[in-house]
Enzyme design. Structure first.
Site, PDB file in Angstrom:
ATOM      1  N   ASN A  54       2.747  -7.567   7.845  1.00 57.15           N
ATOM      2  CA  ASN A  54       2.842  -8.906   7.236  1.00 57.15           C
ATOM      3  C   ASN A  54       4.340  -9.199   7.204  1.00 57.15           C
ATOM      4  O   ASN A  54       5.016  -8.984   6.199  1.00 57.15           O
ATOM      5  CB  ASN A  54       2.245  -8.901   5.824  1.00 57.15           C
ATOM      6  CG  ASN A  54       0.739  -8.708   5.862  1.00 57.15           C
ATOM      7  OD1 ASN A  54       0.067  -9.160   6.781  1.00 57.15           O
ATOM      8  ND2 ASN A  54       0.203  -8.016   4.863  1.00 57.15           N
ATOM      9  N   ARG A  96      -2.204  -6.176  17.300  1.00 59.13           N
ATOM     10  CA  ARG A  96      -3.267  -5.584  16.476  1.00 59.13           C
ATOM     11  C   ARG A  96      -4.611  -6.294  16.653  1.00 59.13           C
ATOM     12  O   ARG A  96      -4.681  -7.525  16.739  1.00 59.13           O
ATOM     13  CB  ARG A  96      -2.867  -5.601  14.998  1.00 59.13           C
ATOM     14  CG  ARG A  96      -1.695  -4.679  14.736  1.00 59.13           C
ATOM     15  CD  ARG A  96      -1.287  -4.748  13.292  1.00 59.13           C
ATOM     16  NE  ARG A  96      -1.935  -3.761  12.450  1.00 59.13           N
ATOM     17  CZ  ARG A  96      -2.457  -4.040  11.263  1.00 59.13           C
ATOM     18  NH1 ARG A  96      -2.504  -5.268  10.797  1.00 59.13           N
ATOM     19  NH2 ARG A  96      -2.972  -3.073  10.529  1.00 59.13           N
ATOM     20  N   ASP A 127     -11.952  -1.195   7.672  1.00 62.63           N
ATOM     21  CA  ASP A 127     -10.581  -1.063   7.165  1.00 62.63           C
ATOM     22  C   ASP A 127     -10.320   0.280   6.488  1.00 62.63           C
ATOM     23  O   ASP A 127     -10.304   0.346   5.260  1.00 62.63           O
ATOM     24  CB  ASP A 127     -10.313  -2.204   6.163  1.00 62.63           C
ATOM     25  CG  ASP A 127      -8.841  -2.356   5.846  1.00 62.63           C
ATOM     26  OD1 ASP A 127      -8.025  -1.720   6.519  1.00 62.63           O
ATOM     27  OD2 ASP A 127      -8.518  -3.126   4.925  1.00 62.63           O
ATOM     28  N   TRP A 160     -14.306  -9.997   1.133  1.00 58.56           N
ATOM     29  CA  TRP A 160     -13.453  -9.136   0.326  1.00 58.56           C
ATOM     30  C   TRP A 160     -14.205  -8.643  -0.921  1.00 58.56           C
ATOM     31  O   TRP A 160     -13.615  -8.036  -1.797  1.00 58.56           O
ATOM     32  CB  TRP A 160     -12.172  -9.878  -0.095  1.00 58.56           C
ATOM     33  CG  TRP A 160     -11.197 -10.057   1.042  1.00 58.56           C
ATOM     34  CD1 TRP A 160     -11.229  -9.419   2.258  1.00 58.56           C
ATOM     35  CD2 TRP A 160     -10.037 -10.908   1.087  1.00 58.56           C
ATOM     36  NE1 TRP A 160     -10.177  -9.820   3.048  1.00 58.56           N
ATOM     37  CE2 TRP A 160      -9.424 -10.748   2.361  1.00 58.56           C
ATOM     38  CE3 TRP A 160      -9.448 -11.796   0.180  1.00 58.56           C
ATOM     39  CZ2 TRP A 160      -8.265 -11.430   2.740  1.00 58.56           C
ATOM     40  CZ3 TRP A 160      -8.292 -12.473   0.564  1.00 58.56           C
ATOM     41  CH2 TRP A 160      -7.711 -12.291   1.824  1.00 58.56           C
ATOM     42  N   GLU A 210      -4.533   4.175   0.853  1.00 57.22           N
ATOM     43  CA  GLU A 210      -4.946   2.915   0.211  1.00 57.22           C
ATOM     44  C   GLU A 210      -6.353   3.019  -0.362  1.00 57.22           C
ATOM     45  O   GLU A 210      -6.620   2.534  -1.461  1.00 57.22           O
ATOM     46  CB  GLU A 210      -4.883   1.770   1.239  1.00 57.22           C
ATOM     47  CG  GLU A 210      -5.449   0.465   0.703  1.00 57.22           C
ATOM     48  CD  GLU A 210      -5.400  -0.678   1.716  1.00 57.22           C
ATOM     49  OE1 GLU A 210      -4.891  -0.478   2.839  1.00 57.22           O
ATOM     50  OE2 GLU A 210      -5.883  -1.774   1.366  1.00 57.22           O
ATOM     51  N   ARG A 252       0.820  -1.214   0.000  1.00 61.91           N
ATOM     52  CA  ARG A 252       0.000   0.000   0.000  1.00 61.91           C
ATOM     53  C   ARG A 252       0.857   1.268   0.000  1.00 61.91           C
ATOM     54  O   ARG A 252       0.486   2.282   0.592  1.00 61.91           O
ATOM     55  CB  ARG A 252      -0.979   0.028   1.169  1.00 61.91           C
ATOM     56  CG  ARG A 252      -1.759  -1.257   1.380  1.00 61.91           C
ATOM     57  CD  ARG A 252      -2.502  -1.688   0.158  1.00 61.91           C
ATOM     58  NE  ARG A 252      -3.189  -2.970   0.351  1.00 61.91           N
ATOM     59  CZ  ARG A 252      -3.821  -3.605  -0.620  1.00 61.91           C
ATOM     60  NH1 ARG A 252      -3.849  -3.130  -1.840  1.00 61.91           N
ATOM     61  NH2 ARG A 252      -4.426  -4.736  -0.385  1.00 61.91           N
ATOM     62  N   HIS A 305     -16.231   0.115   1.111  1.00 59.37           N
ATOM     63  CA  HIS A 305     -15.507  -1.019   0.529  1.00 59.37           C
ATOM     64  C   HIS A 305     -16.053  -1.471  -0.824  1.00 59.37           C
ATOM     65  O   HIS A 305     -16.167  -2.680  -1.081  1.00 59.37           O
ATOM     66  CB  HIS A 305     -15.498  -2.198   1.497  1.00 59.37           C
ATOM     67  CG  HIS A 305     -14.132  -2.854   1.561  1.00 59.37           C
ATOM     68  ND1 HIS A 305     -13.455  -3.248   0.436  1.00 59.37           N
ATOM     69  CD2 HIS A 305     -13.319  -3.167   2.612  1.00 59.37           C
ATOM     70  CE1 HIS A 305     -12.297  -3.778   0.782  1.00 59.37           C
ATOM     71  NE2 HIS A 305     -12.179  -3.729   2.097  1.00 59.37           N
ATOM     72  N   GLU A 333      -5.674 -12.388   8.134  1.00 60.78           N
ATOM     73  CA  GLU A 333      -5.320 -12.401   6.708  1.00 60.78           C
ATOM     74  C   GLU A 333      -4.158 -13.358   6.419  1.00 60.78           C
ATOM     75  O   GLU A 333      -3.190 -12.996   5.747  1.00 60.78           O
ATOM     76  CB  GLU A 333      -5.003 -10.987   6.223  1.00 60.78           C
ATOM     77  CG  GLU A 333      -6.202 -10.056   6.322  1.00 60.78           C
ATOM     78  CD  GLU A 333      -5.981  -8.676   5.727  1.00 60.78           C
ATOM     79  OE1 GLU A 333      -4.836  -8.212   5.699  1.00 60.78           O
ATOM     80  OE2 GLU A 333      -6.979  -8.055   5.303  1.00 60.78           O
TER      81      GLU A 333
END
Ligand code: GCV
Length: 684
Positions: free
Chosen positions: A187, A301, A341, A520, A369, A145, A497, A268
């Protein structure tokens, strides 16, 4: 005549000495001052404060004092007082060296924004103890991102070669009060904890230290297994516990002021304690115990959700509320501002205030993002403030998200705030000159969440461009209008989204991919059908409203009282639902999208009027980006209205500009992130 010509030439050279390419951020002060600055202590941090003042302060002598008085102690390590008069002399007092550094930058900010008038008598103390940037930077220097080039961290050249940008980055952060940096992506690649990479991290930490910036790392929960070769990473396994203890010891031997770990676990696809039937508390506490002897912290988180039949917006609350009170006092739960998000508009996450015996911190996204990448001018201070100022009603009225998280209402051992960074190795750091303002605003609000978005915009404009009021006033208005413009052309009235899959750039409300994760897919979020549109989170729907304290739960849950800017977040409303304006929901949606397009064009108009006040280089670059934004706004409007019209079957009001795209053509549009970044996209 000759002399005049020479003077002119000389001034031209001086002006050209610095290209206005945005590389100097808001730190563009003339550095040729020779101020008299004294300090009663010496240290690398104080040396930075002294040097900044010596080279930029154009007033009477400045004295820097570390004081052990009771009054000074109440300022904590970062607070300070500034007293005196620019004509006769100024004294900066603090209990610790960082306080002097922040005081020095404050004094210079007053000078650069033309805010020095007569006597100065200022006392400042930050709202949050830890004010941190989270970099989603990978070890191959790509940035998840990221829209401003490659990572600033030149891993391949570290630890031997240090980019000058490390120091500039630290200086920019210190100037706005940021005091921590998580260097790598949540990640996380386990390799970051290898000896090889820790030596590189140490080299960066050494550069940051004189600017009061602590380094933190994101860690992969499976590291003991993947890096350490253990059979598992179970947080209750003694070997695993020892592995982390050894690793932490190794880190602190290299970096004595290391800040701690940031962890994305069981989210995720990331591994976590639940892989072993353990809880988030088991995982966080195991790391916290390893860090405790060194005063390190764990930022764990709350961004966890899985593709179940449960509303995604409810899952973090459901996961963490049962664990309330089970976390160590050096663990803090890092919660995104909204329950889903980083959308252009979300209600605040109901977790704020719900964890009554667990420390909570807020995570914002500075990188855009979901806000048009670094192509769109969207000033984020209004978004940040909207969340910080939201009343959670936890324990009664006045419990704003800021007060819940900064310790004002609930004394906490650790208080913190994080922003996902928008920096990269591009010349202007952030990809869009105005994206710098979002980095700046995050820092300023982390220091003092009561500052207004307007004040921050003005400060930033004066330092970044010019203090000329003819520029500052209209440019600040433009910035302040930009977030609502973006909401209008992307996702008005609580829609969320409905971005194109994966890249999250551009509209794809029709997005549905058989076999993929429903949570998603845009269709999961808007649920449009012939009856109406929106996600029913009321009592008759997912009942996410029950996660909010009263009276908010009832307010959000009542379709007639729910704030209209969140209507479709909480309700599946009929196309004919009557809005406060008297319009039907369908018409209102059309008008909102249309006004978003008009607002995007107004940004262009307002900018063009400012041409004569600033340098051509930055003017042109911003102008080019605003063209993209205006075109994208039309794309958003056409895609969303034409698609939703297939359900509403209602006409687009005649006074609204007609669609210029065909829905069939828009269905075929799908860009990769690289296409957008390389400006290699065009909508038919
Ligand atoms: C770092 C969203 C983003 C992911 C990001 C994730 C997170 O899902 O699209 O890129 O991963 O949030 O915050 O962990």
């Amino acid at each position: 005549m000759k002399k005049q010509l020479l003077t002119l030439l000389f001034s031209a050279c001086l002006i050209n000495a610095y290209a206005e390419d945005g590389s100097r951020l808001w730190l563009r002060a003339d550095t040729t001052a020779q101020a008299t600055v004294t300090a009663n202590r010496q240290s690398p941090v104080i040396a930075v404060a002294v040097k900044e003042l010596q080279t930029q302060w154009r007033g009477a002598p400045v004295q820097l004092l570390i004081a052990g008085t009771k009054a000074a102690q109440t300022l904590g390590s970062d607070g300070y007082t500034i007293a005196g008069n620019p004509q006769t002399g100024v004294t900066l007092t603090a209990a610790a060296e960082q306080g002097l550094l922040y005081g020095a930058y404050h004094l210079l900010r007053l000078q650069e924004t033309g805010a020095l008038a007569g006597n100065i008598n200022i006392t400042e103390k930050p709202g949050y103890e830890r004010r941190i940037l989270n970099h989603w930077d990978n070890l191959d220097r790509s940035i998840e991102r990221g829209y401003a080039g490659r990572s600033l961290w030149e891993w391949e050249k570290l630890p031997d070669t240090l980019s000058p940008r490390y120091r500039e980055y630290a200086r920019a952060n210190a100037s706005i009060g940021i005091n921590g940096s998580v260097l790598n992506n949540v990640n996380a690649n386990p390799q970051i904890l290898s000896g090889e990479y820790l030596a590189k991290v140490k080299a960066i930490a050494d550069v940051f230290r004189p600017y009061g910036i602590k380094v933190y790392l994101s860690v992969n929960f499976a590291s003991p297994k993947t890096l350490g070769g253990l059979p598992d990473a179970d947080p209750l396994n003694r070997e695993v516990i020892q592995w982390w203890k050894n690793k932490v010891k190794e880190i602190y031997a290299l970096i004595p002021d290391f800040g701690g770990f940031l962890v994305k676990a069981n989210s995720e696809g990331q591994s976590g304690p639940q892989d072993y039937g353990r809880t988030h508390a088991d995982g966080a506490n195991m790391l916290a115990d390893a860090l405790k002897p060194y005063k390190g912290i764990v930022m764990w988180r709350a961004f966890v959700y899985s593709p179940t039949s449960e509303d995604r917006a409810k899952q973090a609350y459901q996961e963490f509320v049962p664990l309330d009170g089970q976390f160590r006092d050096n663990v803090i739960i890092q919660i995104k501002n909204g329950p889903v998000d980083f959308q252009p508009r979300e209600p605040f996450s109901p977790l704020f205030g719900a964890l009554q015996h667990t420390q909570e911190m807020i995570e914002f996204q500075i990188t855009q993002e979901y806000l048009g990448f670094s192509n769109h001018l969207v000033y984020l201070a209004p978004l940040f403030k909207e969340t910080l100022d939201s009343d959670t009603y936890a324990g009664g009225q006045g419990a704003t998200v800021a007060k819940i998280t900064n310790g004002a209402l609930r004394p906490a051992k650790v208080t913190a705030i994080a922003g996902v960074a928008n920096t990269g190795d591009s010349v202007n750091w952030c990809g869009h000159h105005f994206a710098q303002a979002n980095w700046y605003a995050f820092g300023r609000l982390a220091w003092n969440s009561e500052l207004s978005a307007e004040q921050i915009a003005e400060e930033w404009l004066k330092m970044t461009f010019t203090a000329d009021e003819n520029f500052v006033r209209p440019a600040a208005d433009l910035m302040l209008a930009s977030r609502e413009a973006c909401v209008n052309y992307m996702m008005p009235l609580g829609l969320h989204h409905i971005f194109s899959f994966n890249a999250h750039y551009g509209p794809q409300p029709w997005g549905y991919f058989p076999g993929g994760r429903m949570d998603w897919m845009p269709v999961y979020y808007h649920k449009a059908d012939s009856a109406g549109v929106g996600f029913d989170r009321s009592k008759t729907g997912s009942n996410a409203v029950s996660q909010y304290f009263q009276p908010l739960g009832d307010l959000y849950g009542d379709i007639d009282r729910c704030p209209e800017n969140l209507l479709l977040w909480f309700h599946h409303a009929a196309w004919t639902h009557k809005m406060k304006s008297g319009n039907s929901l369908w018409d209102e949606l059309c008008y909102r999208y249309d006004s978003g397009v008009r607002q995007a064009r107004d940004l262009q108009k307002a900018w063009d009027r400012l041409e004569r006040h600033i340098d051509a280089e930055r003017f042109d670059q911003v102008q080019a980006k605003l063209q993209i934004q205006a075109k994208d706004a039309v794309w958003w409007k056409d895609a969303c209205l034409l698609y939703f019209q297939t359900f509403s079957k209602m006409p687009i009001p005649y006074e609204i500009e007609r669609p210029v795209h065909r829905l069939d053509d828009l269905y075929k549009v799908w860009f990769r992130q690289e296409d957008v970044l390389n400006n290699n996209y065009c909508i038919k």
